[in-house]
Design a protein around this motif. Sequence first.
Motif, PDB file in Angstrom:
ATOM      1  N   CYS A  28      47.845  61.263  43.368  1.00 15.35           N
ATOM      2  CA  CYS A  28      47.358  61.942  41.778  1.00 15.35           C
ATOM      3  C   CYS A  28      48.154  63.340  41.864  1.00 15.35           C
ATOM      4  O   CYS A  28      47.913  64.307  42.433  1.00 15.35           O
ATOM      5  N   CYS A  31      45.727  66.286  41.142  1.00 14.47           N
ATOM      6  CA  CYS A  31      45.282  66.839  42.546  1.00 14.47           C
ATOM      7  C   CYS A  31      46.417  67.619  43.079  1.00 14.47           C
ATOM      8  O   CYS A  31      46.037  68.861  43.774  1.00 14.47           O
ATOM      9  N   CYS A 145      43.489  59.858  40.645  1.00 16.20           N
ATOM     10  CA  CYS A 145      42.559  59.525  41.703  1.00 16.20           C
ATOM     11  C   CYS A 145      41.314  59.445  40.789  1.00 16.20           C
ATOM     12  O   CYS A 145      41.157  59.675  39.359  1.00 16.20           O
ATOM     13  N   HIS A 148      39.661  62.281  38.912  1.00 10.83           N
ATOM     14  CA  HIS A 148      40.510  62.700  37.754  1.00 10.83           C
ATOM     15  C   HIS A 148      40.696  61.766  36.521  1.00 10.83           C
ATOM     16  O   HIS A 148      40.822  62.181  35.459  1.00 10.83           O
TER      17      HIS A 148
HETATM   18 ZN   LIG Z   1      43.165  63.733  41.362  1.00 12.80          ZN
END
Ligand SMILES: [Zn+2]
Length: 401
Positions: A28, A31, A145, A148
């Motif tokens: 991600c 992230c 992810c 998110h």
């Molecule tokens: Zn993420």
Amino acid sequence: MPAATPLPPGPAVLTLYSAADLLTGPGCPVCRYADEAASRYLAWFALEGHGDATAVTRLCASLGMCPRHTRGLMSQPGAARRLTALYRYLVRAALDRLAGRAARLAGCPGCEHDDGAAGRALETLLEGLADGPVLDRCRELGGLCIPHVRAASARGDQRVIAWLAQTMTAAITVGPAGSGPGWLAGIDHDADARLALREALPAGALPGSGVCAACLDAGRAEQAQLARLAGSSDRGPDRRLLLCHGHLGDLVAAARGPGVAPLLAWQAECLTAALTRPASFRRRRGIRPADCPVCLASEDAAQRAVDDLRGRLRGAPTAPGFPLCVRHLLRLKAADPRAAQVIAPDAIERGGQLAAELDAAFSKGTWAHRHEAKGPEMTAWRRAAAFLDGGVFCGSPPRGN
Ligand SMILES: [Zn+2]
Ligand SMILES: [Zn+2]
Ligand SMILES: [Zn+2]
Ligand SMILES: [Zn+2]
């Protein structure tokens, strides 16, 4: 002669020009950016922030950081000395609050910083996804992810969100080359620390330990709800079972190995179910992290403990020995100043003792007093953290005494 470069007034903002800056490797991208920004923030705090008058004043307004960020500060090298100095101010700010009128606490500055960084990354990525090559690159790297994609659902255009949800589902089974599915839970460096604290959560009552009754009940409810979800055999796509970032991290940390992929597949289904609700509904309410079933159970348990205590204090207005952390005591005070007044003197006395211990520990850390014998006051910063917010130790007694 040129003047020395002034110290930065706050943590530096990471450079971010376009979505291409984010799509640099598998996993991600939000992230990765948010994690880098978060670790820079903690490093800034350790180097400069803890001694910066503006930052300390800001921390006094929130009585420190949230439990997750506080654990982050505690795990840094040199934390004892730094946090002993900081908690001298925070405990005194708490004593002022307990003695004065009830007023709202400010939010955690660490969370404000990290949420800002994640928001910037998400915004930049969503803008970039209008471009074909960026879209292809994002798919190749696995997309976002689960937490998110959920966060994106409050901002992005419907078609982009649907595409992100599809990419997320595909990544569970296929995934970007060379990675397991664990990244889909989002980065959470604090999950193992929470797992260890919850495993140490005492089963019975803790008379005389000073542990906050509301934080203890919240911690137990959280643990029970997580165990129920982890052990459940029939997991359907139910939007009401969609977990927040932290509690998804808790489930994944407890499952490990082969148990992780089915959990993530189930949570991805729950998110897809939430995303298929009418757009007008989602715009109005969003998919709020507060809807997480574990957050709700833990919040309910804490509120019940505070309400129960309030009832008992009303019934026996001289009864001592009902401990609450400052955060929960302030909540009781906002709801019922008269009931809070019964236990506030006890908390003020405990806070005064902690302030004196912190002063003694701080003094022994100075060069002039370095030879003085060191005693239990050297760990007062840990007890001060639990005194302000029992959630720092997930409701358990403070560790490292
Ligand atoms: Zn993420
Ligand atoms: Zn925080
Ligand atoms: Zn508490
Ligand atoms: Zn939650």
